[in-house]
Scaffold this active site. Structure first.
Site, PDB file in Angstrom:
ATOM      1  CD  GLN A  64      51.193  32.092  40.729  1.00 34.69           C
ATOM      2  OE1 GLN A  64      51.328  31.895  39.366  1.00 34.69           O
ATOM      3  NE2 GLN A  64      50.901  31.251  41.152  1.00 34.69           N
ATOM      4  CG  ASN A  78      48.837  31.912  32.114  1.00 31.95           C
ATOM      5  OD1 ASN A  78      49.461  30.772  31.663  1.00 31.95           O
ATOM      6  ND2 ASN A  78      48.366  31.767  33.426  1.00 31.95           N
ATOM      7  CE1 TYR A 119      47.198  23.045  37.317  1.00 31.53           C
ATOM      8  CE2 TYR A 119      46.273  24.669  35.769  1.00 31.53           C
ATOM      9  CZ  TYR A 119      47.363  24.205  36.619  1.00 31.53           C
ATOM     10  OH  TYR A 119      48.478  24.703  36.540  1.00 31.53           O
ATOM     11  CD  GLU A 168      49.559  27.159  34.484  1.00 25.18           C
ATOM     12  OE1 GLU A 168      48.539  26.728  35.187  1.00 25.18           O
ATOM     13  OE2 GLU A 168      50.110  28.426  34.436  1.00 25.18           O
ATOM     14  CD1 TRP A 177      50.605  25.433  39.196  1.00 24.87           C
ATOM     15  CD2 TRP A 177      51.685  26.743  37.868  1.00 24.87           C
ATOM     16  NE1 TRP A 177      50.638  26.535  39.736  1.00 24.87           N
ATOM     17  CE2 TRP A 177      51.336  27.365  38.983  1.00 24.87           C
ATOM     18  CE3 TRP A 177      52.174  27.316  36.548  1.00 24.87           C
ATOM     19  CZ2 TRP A 177      51.805  28.785  39.210  1.00 24.87           C
ATOM     20  CZ3 TRP A 177      52.815  28.598  36.712  1.00 24.87           C
ATOM     21  CH2 TRP A 177      52.472  29.345  38.038  1.00 24.87           C
ATOM     22  CD  GLU A 182      49.433  28.248  42.751  1.00 27.15           C
ATOM     23  OE1 GLU A 182      48.573  28.756  42.248  1.00 27.15           O
ATOM     24  OE2 GLU A 182      50.288  27.913  42.124  1.00 27.15           O
ATOM     25  CD1 TRP A 183      47.187  32.139  41.060  1.00 28.87           C
ATOM     26  CD2 TRP A 183      47.663  34.633  41.144  1.00 28.87           C
ATOM     27  NE1 TRP A 183      48.131  32.641  40.023  1.00 28.87           N
ATOM     28  CE2 TRP A 183      48.464  33.875  39.950  1.00 28.87           C
ATOM     29  CE3 TRP A 183      47.709  35.899  41.304  1.00 28.87           C
ATOM     30  CZ2 TRP A 183      49.364  34.660  39.354  1.00 28.87           C
ATOM     31  CZ3 TRP A 183      48.987  36.593  40.528  1.00 28.87           C
ATOM     32  CH2 TRP A 183      49.415  36.077  39.561  1.00 28.87           C
TER      33      TRP A 183
END
Ligand SMILES: *[C@@H]1O[C@H](CO)[C@@H](O)[C@H](O)[C@H]1NC(C)=O
Ligand SMILES: *[C@@H]1O[C@H](CO)[C@@H](O)[C@H](O)[C@H]1NC(C)=O
Ligand SMILES: *[C@@H]1O[C@H](CO)[C@@H](O)[C@H](O)[C@H]1NC(C)=O
Ligand SMILES: *[C@@H]1O[C@H](CO)[C@@H](O)[C@H](O)[C@H]1NC(C)=O
Length: 517
Positions: free
Chosen positions: A39, A190, A333, A404, A457, A464-465
């Site tokens: 990233q 991860n 999240y 994160e 994070w 971001e992917w």
């Protein structure tokens, strides 16, 4: 009377929230921010680096714009490979005491164990680690954060083949040899639980395998492959930790953990069926990986529902697996309501369908928390305390790190053509968010949970992917043309909080209302 009671409760809760301070956390507590190699590093072909699965995946252009929302890739990303010295300065400038980053497997071993060691890759990470330590920043090193040498994909189908356990342990042991004299916190994987889903259940991440109705992929089988991939990751972790304990731990004195992606769930209805649905939904997330590594086998709810599609451990493997974690990392999240789908009729969503539950973000038209810029993510800070207490109970108060936590906070983190840099940098919502989640984390610590660190994070806006550069999680804004980094308000707030020289004010009213309900 009821009103008075509510008022009293409100002011009680209010007073406990207003006082968040650095001193609510142990002195040795790590306050950091995170990143991952693909990233941020860029330099994707430099200094003999091999191609990773993400290098290849982002370069495949589909019918319209390819695999990534904005057609972008990580070729350059934030150019951290060349700017790491400035980035260490930047971390130091906001008082971070730790930094979570990952190693690019194909930079160190361009072809996995089927080729040589790339000394330039070793040198880069040595410089990074030394630079961090000079500034008093503890490295928390993730051995694998999604990107793997493409060689392993093409040679034997990566995570679907048990051979990858050998490649992973080979890589991990090399990292212990090269960096373990200085690195005291190792994370093997991860979010392997999220990865197995994104690669093999829903699809979207390379090698993009799945089957209907979970997603549209050219190959794959969502009923079996996620569990095979996970099985290989779990055994790879156990073997790696075994090697560390036998050959390195006494000399190097570090610890080895694994970072799990963990949502929190609340029952949609206050009925037994939905409470069981919560327990199932949770089991299919963290315990999927953690139960084998503590107790030697998968949660029985998974076995019951998945039957023969869930691989079995041999007796020898069970023995090897038990107690193979020194700490748990948690990436958190989102919070959802879940509803039972065994006894009740419901439309099943792909993400949680395997646990026979359906998820939603509102109850009777009332959202579960404050909506962020991401349509599926709501701010529910109390979940932080609940999930920590859940892990504390289930895993005997093992040390935890929140590896994160964050979100698309501060209404310009999904910019459009008219968004100004000032708006992006003015992320007061992210400040509220971090403060509120930290507050609930401190409540769990007060109740005896052994939490040892918290990582925002992310350190800076990154690739971001599959969202490419369209969304911004960073404490630092990055201009992807000039690559200039600028601290957002949240970075300045975090610095003050870590240094402990400002009384931190009020949580947002929304979060308080949520606490009372
Ligand atoms: C997936 O594998 C299972 C078990 O081998 C099999 O029953 C099922 O038909 C397969 N599904 C697909 C879509 O290939
Ligand atoms: C849920 O129901 C139980 C009794 O079945 C009750 O004791 C409890 O207070 C209820 N919880 C909520 C949040 O309504
Ligand atoms: C663009 O984003 C800004 C926030 O940065 C918002 O106020 C505005 O409504 C958005 N415009 C469009 C056309 O979506
Ligand atoms: C920053 O955000 C706050 C609250 O959202 C607002 O009051 C203020 O005007 C903003 N400042 C700038 C420079 O955009």
């Amino acid at each position: 009377m009821a009103r008075l009671f509510l008022l009293l409760l409100f002011s009680l809760l209010h007073s406990s929230v207003t006082g968040l301070r650095r001193s609510d956390f142990p002195p040795s507590f790590l306050f950091g921010a995170g990143s991952s190699s693909y990233q941020i590093e860029g330099a994707y072909l430099e200094d003999n680096k091999g191609l990773s699965n993400w290098d290849v995946f982002t370069h495949i252009k589909g019918a319209s714009k390819g695999n990534i929302d904005d057609g972008s890739n990580g070729d350059m990303a934030t150019d951290h490979y060349h700017r790491y010295k400035d980035d260490i300065e930047m971390m130091h400038s906001i008082g971070l005491t730790s930094y979570k980053f990952s190693l690019s497997w194909s930079r160190i071993l361009p072809k996995g164990r089927f080729g040589g060691i790339n000394q330039a890759g070793i040198k880069f990470y040595n410089n990074l680690i030394n630079g961090l330590l000079e500034k008093g920043i503890q490295p928390l090193v993730t051995i694998n954060h999604y990107d793997i040498p493409e060689e392993l994909q093409e040679r034997y189908n990566s995570w679907l083949n048990p051979e990858i356990q050998e490649d992973f342990t080979y890589f991990a042991e090399l990292c212990f040899k090269m960096f373990g004299d200085r690195v005291k916190h190792w994370v093997t994987f991860n979010e392997p639980n999220l990865l197995a889903k994104l690669e093999y259940f829903i699809g979207g991440f390379p090698p993009n395998r799945c089957s209907e109705p979970n997603g549209k992929c050219d190959y794959g089988n969502s009923s079996t492959e996620p569990y095979i991939a996970a099985h290989n990751m779990i055994l790879a972790h156990a073997k790696t930790n075994n090697i560390y304990r036998k050959n390195y731990k006494s000399k190097q004195g570090g610890s080895v953990g694994i970072t799990i992606h963990m949502r929190w769930y609340e029952p949609l209805r206050n009925i037994t069926e939905d409470h069981l649905a919560v327990s199932r939904a949770l089991s299919f997330e963290a315990p999927w990986f953690l139960d084998p590594l503590f107790f030697g086998d998968y949660p029985h709810q998974m076995r019951q529902i998945l039957g023969p599609n869930l691989p079995k451990f041999t007796a020898g493997e069970e023995k090897l697996l038990k107690n193979q974690i020194d700490f748990i990392g948690v990436n958190h999240y989102q919070t959802f309501y879940v509803k039972d789908c065994i006894y009740s009729l419901c439309d099943i969503d792909p993400y949680t369908s395997e646990a026979l539950v359906s998820e939603s973000t509102e109850r009777n038209g009332i959202p579960i928390g404050k909506l962020t810029q991401d349509a599926n993510t709501y701010v529910v800070p109390s979940s932080m305390e609940k999930l920590v207490m859940y892990l504390k109970e289930r895993y005997n108060n093992i040390p935890l790190y929140i590896t994160e936590n964050g979100g698309l906070l501060g209404y310009a983190q999904i910019p459009n053509i008219s968004t100004t840099v000032e708006e992006i940098i003015n992320d007061t919502e992210r400040i509220n968010y971090i403060r509120d989640y930290l507050t609930y984390l401190s409540f769990a610590i007060r109740k005896g949970a052994d939490v040892r660190g918290y990582f925002v994070w992310s350190l800076m806006d990154s690739f971001e992917w599959i969202s490419g550069y369209t969304i911004k999680y960073g404490l630092f804004h990055v201009n992807f043309k000039s690559l200039k980094r600028t601290p957002k308000l949240s970075a300045k707030w975090y610095n003050k909080f870590i240094k402990g020289y400002e009384q931190i004010e009020i949580a947002s009213e929304e979060s308080l209302e949520h606490m009372v309900s």
